[in-house]
Write an enzyme that holds these catalytic residues in place. Structure first.
Site, short mmCIF file in Angstrom:
data_model
loop_
_atom_site.label_atom_id
_atom_site.label_comp_id
_atom_site.label_asym_id
_atom_site.label_seq_id
_atom_site.Cartn_x
_atom_site.Cartn_y
_atom_site.Cartn_z
N ALA A 161 85.06 33.36 18.56
CA ALA A 161 86.15 32.41 18.33
C ALA A 161 85.61 31.04 17.95
CB ALA A 161 87.01 32.29 19.59
N HIS A 162 86.35 30.34 17.12
CA HIS A 162 86.02 28.95 16.79
C HIS A 162 86.04 28.11 18.06
CE1 HIS A 162 86.45 24.93 15.00
NE2 HIS A 162 86.03 25.47 13.86
N ALA A 163 85.21 27.09 18.11
CA ALA A 163 85.12 26.25 19.32
C ALA A 163 86.49 25.70 19.71
CB ALA A 163 84.13 25.10 19.08
#
Length: 340
Positions: free
Chosen positions: A230-232
């Site tokens: 997942a993106h930060a």
């Protein structure tokens, strides 16, 4: 007070403001007014329908500050993903290559284009205003309030639910997975691909993806590292989804390789553990315990995080302000679940 409710056309100007700063990826809102109007009108039509099973309905929720009517977030539920076009993902698989003569046996990670999740209900379009992104309760309301809506109206949704979680990309809009896979089949950047997907539908690009399995070891190291990540900015939302009972590892997004999670709708925590209570207007006792509470309406759905003292099986005492926010009166039923 911050409440979650379904969107109306009166919200268009505020939705346009949110769309203008919506991040790249599966959470993106289209910036074109016509597309936003179409989404809102589809949601309004879905509320009006006497739905007995999941179909092409889409429910568009907003988070509103009741003090000034300013919107601080939005999210959606698509009742049946891929109703008009297949809902594509990459399936994580292991292929076995063996040679009996040489005694060799290799397991190879591959990605296979599929539409296994077509027909699942889809939690989509999560977005919070930058000023409130760190508000844990508000983030939970935006994710989980929709689940109480699903719990109150199960006939409108599928037996299974999926969520696309935005994958890894950098500040310039480059995604290692897209650069290693999608860009070879559609010569645009990841940013351009997502913009096309938000305006013309993601199936438009998915149909140009390779029909044969992609052997993961043949991808760049950078692409391999981000598969299922997942993106930060989405990690906190991803954590909430996992706590709800969504399962990961089986599917990834075809654009950025982000995780696509799924679960049986009925076993999701906020659905399975939610309970109903009868409202009594009065003076609630403060307890320091946060509860996610919603009414059980469709068109006038309301949900909020409230500080309440409540024992299962008893009436739920709400203040006048709380009852107005939820649009309930004495004797009405509400659904609630404890905020862990």
């Amino acid at each position: 007070m911050l409440i979650q409710r379904l969107c109306t056309l009166d919200d268009l100007a505020e939705i346009e403001r949110l769309a203008a700063v919506s991040p790249v990826g599966v959470t993106a809102l289209p910036v074109e007014r016509e597309r936003l109007v179409a989404i809102i009108e589809a949601s309004l039509a879905s509320m009006a329908d006497d739905v007995t099973f999941s179909g092409e309905e889409r429910y568009f929720f907003v988070l509103e500050n009741s003090a000034d009517q300013r919107l601080v977030g939005c999210s959606s539920i698509i009742a049946s993903a891929g109703f008009s076009h297949p809902f594509y993902t990459f399936r994580n698989e292991m292929f076995v290559h063996a040679s009996r003569e040489q005694g060799l046996h290799n397991r190879i990670h591959v990605l296979s284009l599929c539409h296994d999740l077509t027909g699942h209900s889809l939690l989509a379009g999560f977005h919070l205003d930058e000023a409130v992104q760190q508000d844990v309760m508000l983030r939970s309301l935006n994710v989980r309030g929709r689940l109480l809506f699903m719990a109150s109206h199960p006939q409108r949704f599928s037996e299974s639910t999926a969520v696309e979680v935005v994958g890894v990309s950098d500040a310039e809009g480059n995604a290692p997975f897209w650069d290693a896979v999608g860009r070879h089949f559609f010569a645009v950047s990841y940013l351009e691909a997502e913009q096309l997907g938000s305006t013309r539908g993601r199936h438009f690009l998915a149909e140009l993806m390779p029909g044969y399995p992609i052997y993961v070891p043949m991808l760049s190291d950078a692409a391999q590292e981000v598969i299922g990540q997942a993106h930060a900015s989405a990690e906190e939302v991803f954590d909430i989804l996992l706590q709800e009972g969504f399962e990961t590892d089986d599917y990834v997004d075809i654009f950025d390789g982000g995780p696509v999670v799924r679960a049986k709708t009925s076993v999701l925590g906020s659905i399975q553990n939610s309970q109903c209570a009868t409202v009594r207007i009065g003076q609630p006792q403060p307890s320091g315990s946060a509860w996610l509470v919603s009414n059980q309406k469709v068109k006038d759905f309301r949900a909020a995080m409230l500080d309440l003292e409540w024992t299962p099986g008893e009436e739920l005492v709400l203040s006048v302000e709380q009852a107005l926010a939820l649009q309930v009166e004495d004797g009405h039923q509400v659904r609630l679940v404890w905020e862990a």
